[in-house]
Design a protein around this motif. Sequence first.
Motif, PDB file in Angstrom:
ATOM      1  N   GLY A 279       7.316  74.314  55.720  1.00  0.00           N
ATOM      2  CA  GLY A 279       7.451  75.666  56.239  1.00  0.00           C
ATOM      3  C   GLY A 279       8.554  76.402  55.505  1.00  0.00           C
ATOM      4  N   SER A 280       8.712  77.659  55.837  1.00  0.00           N
ATOM      5  CA  SER A 280       9.751  78.483  55.235  1.00  0.00           C
ATOM      6  C   SER A 280      11.096  78.196  55.915  1.00  0.00           C
ATOM      7  CB  SER A 280       9.403  79.959  55.388  1.00  0.00           C
ATOM      8  OG  SER A 280       9.472  80.338  56.757  1.00  0.00           O
ATOM      9  N   PRO A 281      12.205  78.658  55.331  1.00  0.00           N
ATOM     10  CA  PRO A 281      13.501  78.474  55.996  1.00  0.00           C
ATOM     11  C   PRO A 281      13.528  79.067  57.404  1.00  0.00           C
ATOM     12  CG  PRO A 281      13.827  79.149  53.717  1.00  0.00           C
ATOM     13  CD  PRO A 281      12.359  79.265  53.988  1.00  0.00           C
ATOM     14  N   GLN A 282      12.832  80.189  57.607  1.00  0.00           N
ATOM     15  CA  GLN A 282      12.808  80.838  58.915  1.00  0.00           C
ATOM     16  C   GLN A 282      12.034  80.022  59.953  1.00  0.00           C
ATOM     17  OE1 GLN A 282      11.889  82.374  56.019  1.00  0.00           O
ATOM     18  NE2 GLN A 282      13.815  83.483  55.697  1.00  0.00           N
ATOM     19  N   GLU A 283      11.225  79.069  59.482  1.00  0.00           N
ATOM     20  CA  GLU A 283      10.408  78.260  60.392  1.00  0.00           C
ATOM     21  C   GLU A 283      11.065  76.931  60.739  1.00  0.00           C
ATOM     22  OE1 GLU A 283       5.921  79.714  59.138  1.00  0.00           O
ATOM     23  OE2 GLU A 283       6.922  78.228  57.881  1.00  0.00           O
ATOM     24  N   PHE A 284      12.289  76.717  60.265  1.00  0.00           N
ATOM     25  CA  PHE A 284      12.945  75.416  60.439  1.00  0.00           C
ATOM     26  C   PHE A 284      13.022  75.002  61.908  1.00  0.00           C
ATOM     27  CE2 PHE A 284      16.540  72.603  61.049  1.00  0.00           C
ATOM     28  CZ  PHE A 284      16.400  71.677  60.034  1.00  0.00           C
ATOM     29  N   ASP A 285      13.462  75.924  62.780  1.00  0.00           N
ATOM     30  CA  ASP A 285      13.626  75.575  64.196  1.00  0.00           C
ATOM     31  C   ASP A 285      12.294  75.257  64.857  1.00  0.00           C
ATOM     32  OD1 ASP A 285      16.340  75.913  63.967  1.00  0.00           O
ATOM     33  OD2 ASP A 285      16.345  77.963  64.736  1.00  0.00           O
ATOM     34  N   TYR A 286      11.264  76.047  64.530  1.00  0.00           N
ATOM     35  CA  TYR A 286       9.937  75.787  65.111  1.00  0.00           C
ATOM     36  C   TYR A 286       9.432  74.416  64.655  1.00  0.00           C
ATOM     37  CZ  TYR A 286       5.020  76.449  66.385  1.00  0.00           C
ATOM     38  OH  TYR A 286       3.776  76.300  66.932  1.00  0.00           O
ATOM     39  N   VAL A 287       9.600  74.135  63.379  1.00  0.00           N
ATOM     40  CA  VAL A 287       9.134  72.861  62.820  1.00  0.00           C
ATOM     41  C   VAL A 287       9.927  71.695  63.403  1.00  0.00           C
ATOM     42  CG1 VAL A 287       9.047  71.516  60.680  1.00  0.00           C
ATOM     43  CG2 VAL A 287       8.249  73.892  60.690  1.00  0.00           C
ATOM     44  N   SER A 288      11.217  71.904  63.654  1.00  0.00           N
ATOM     45  CA  SER A 288      12.062  70.807  64.139  1.00  0.00           C
ATOM     46  C   SER A 288      11.581  70.266  65.480  1.00  0.00           C
ATOM     47  CB  SER A 288      13.517  71.269  64.251  1.00  0.00           C
ATOM     48  OG  SER A 288      13.656  72.244  65.268  1.00  0.00           O
ATOM     49  N   GLN A 289      10.885  71.101  66.267  1.00  0.00           N
ATOM     50  CA  GLN A 289      10.384  70.633  67.555  1.00  0.00           C
ATOM     51  C   GLN A 289       9.335  69.541  67.381  1.00  0.00           C
ATOM     52  OE1 GLN A 289      11.586  71.478  70.653  1.00  0.00           O
ATOM     53  NE2 GLN A 289      13.156  72.392  69.342  1.00  0.00           N
ATOM     54  N   VAL A 290       8.544  69.623  66.315  1.00  0.00           N
ATOM     55  CA  VAL A 290       7.555  68.579  66.053  1.00  0.00           C
ATOM     56  C   VAL A 290       8.261  67.275  65.723  1.00  0.00           C
ATOM     57  CG1 VAL A 290       5.627  67.882  64.576  1.00  0.00           C
ATOM     58  CG2 VAL A 290       5.873  70.276  65.278  1.00  0.00           C
ATOM     59  N   GLN A 291       9.324  67.363  64.936  1.00  0.00           N
ATOM     60  CA  GLN A 291      10.096  66.170  64.595  1.00  0.00           C
ATOM     61  C   GLN A 291      10.729  65.544  65.837  1.00  0.00           C
ATOM     62  OE1 GLN A 291      13.587  66.864  62.175  1.00  0.00           O
ATOM     63  NE2 GLN A 291      13.425  64.851  61.198  1.00  0.00           N
TER      64      GLN A 291
END
Length: 407
Positions: A279-291
């Motif tokens: 994802g983009s840098p702006q999507e880091f927090d959204y992506v982190s939830q999957v992790q």
Amino acid sequence: MRLIDRLAGIPLCALITPFVKLRDWWRQRRVSSDKPNRVLFIELSEMGSAILADPAMRAAIDEGAEIYFLIFKSNAQSLDLLQTVPADRILTIDAGGLVPLALDTWRCLRRIHKLKIDTVIDLELFSRFTALLTGLSGAHRRVGYHNFHGEGLWRGGMLTHKVHYNPHIHISKNFLSLIHATFSNEPEIPFSKVRIDDTLTQLAQAQVPEADQQAMRERIEQFASKQGIEFDFDKAPLILLNVNASELLVQRRWSQIQFSRLADQLLERYTDAIILLTGSPQEFDYVSQVQLLSRNSRVLNFAGQVKFNELTALYSIARVMVTNDSGPAHFASVTPLRTVVLFGPETPALYGALGGRSRAITAGLACSPCVSAANHRKTACKDNVCMQAIQVHDVFEVTQQQIEENA
């Protein structure tokens, strides 16, 4: 943008249409017989469309045209993947605010006139803004989609070559129908009365140097090592999950919990693999939830770790990518990467990735697809059951097949 397009676009289209038609009548060039020479494509807001339109652009080049492209500045990098349009022929508009939008629009129109563009092809289905740009371009051949007796978006009378948008064929073929209209010697009502073969939609492939691929392998191995994970490309697959989707249509998102469960199932099968969440840098927090939701430490948040121009290197060394229906599915189609693309509000029949290495999955609900050219890609849906009904097990099975076929 949609609000401005409606509130300002409708009166402006109504106001400018008579002047455009009067200019055409004065020139007596409503349908010009000379061959298109300098052709400007306009597609502002969809990065994936720059890939889907590539066969059409190459068809124009094959006809002997010199092509240009107008796109929003934030999306211009999508044209770098295949480099069909030379960098000095890419025009951009800054859509970061009303003032830069207005200034850049004026600047672009001046440049279009200075370049003596004789043909404009409006690739947009929904935008009155691009219709106005087309009408004000000064080009004597202006090609685009017209709603005729349909219920689609009214965009005034800016066109000299009115093409019927066919909602039953893939968008890449609709783009090619614009090329037929552009180079046709005979007027048609409507354009385009021609069969477009599947072979015409074949994509060119990005050229990715082996050195770039090796550098990406080393970066990923180092990235994993810093998080205490050992990974060997020769022993296990690199799997990518693109878990977000554009803010233009958030209903395209498969849930974070479903992506995390898919990741866990894949790592139960491929224990030495790693999964990168992209994802983009702006999507880091959204992506982190999957992790965070995953039970496996080999699921790594890779959002913001690669620049756009490095995507082809990443895609060239990965084994498979699972993604929502969004730009990365189309960016990957110019590389050898196999993809699994999840569809809900839209349909792969119209917007599936080209190239033959992509597998689409849809739940097939009665309400899906719910967005189209006829409704300006707007939907009343607040609960995307069409996406959540896609079962993790089904995605796992298809993803496994893609991995094994690409072994």
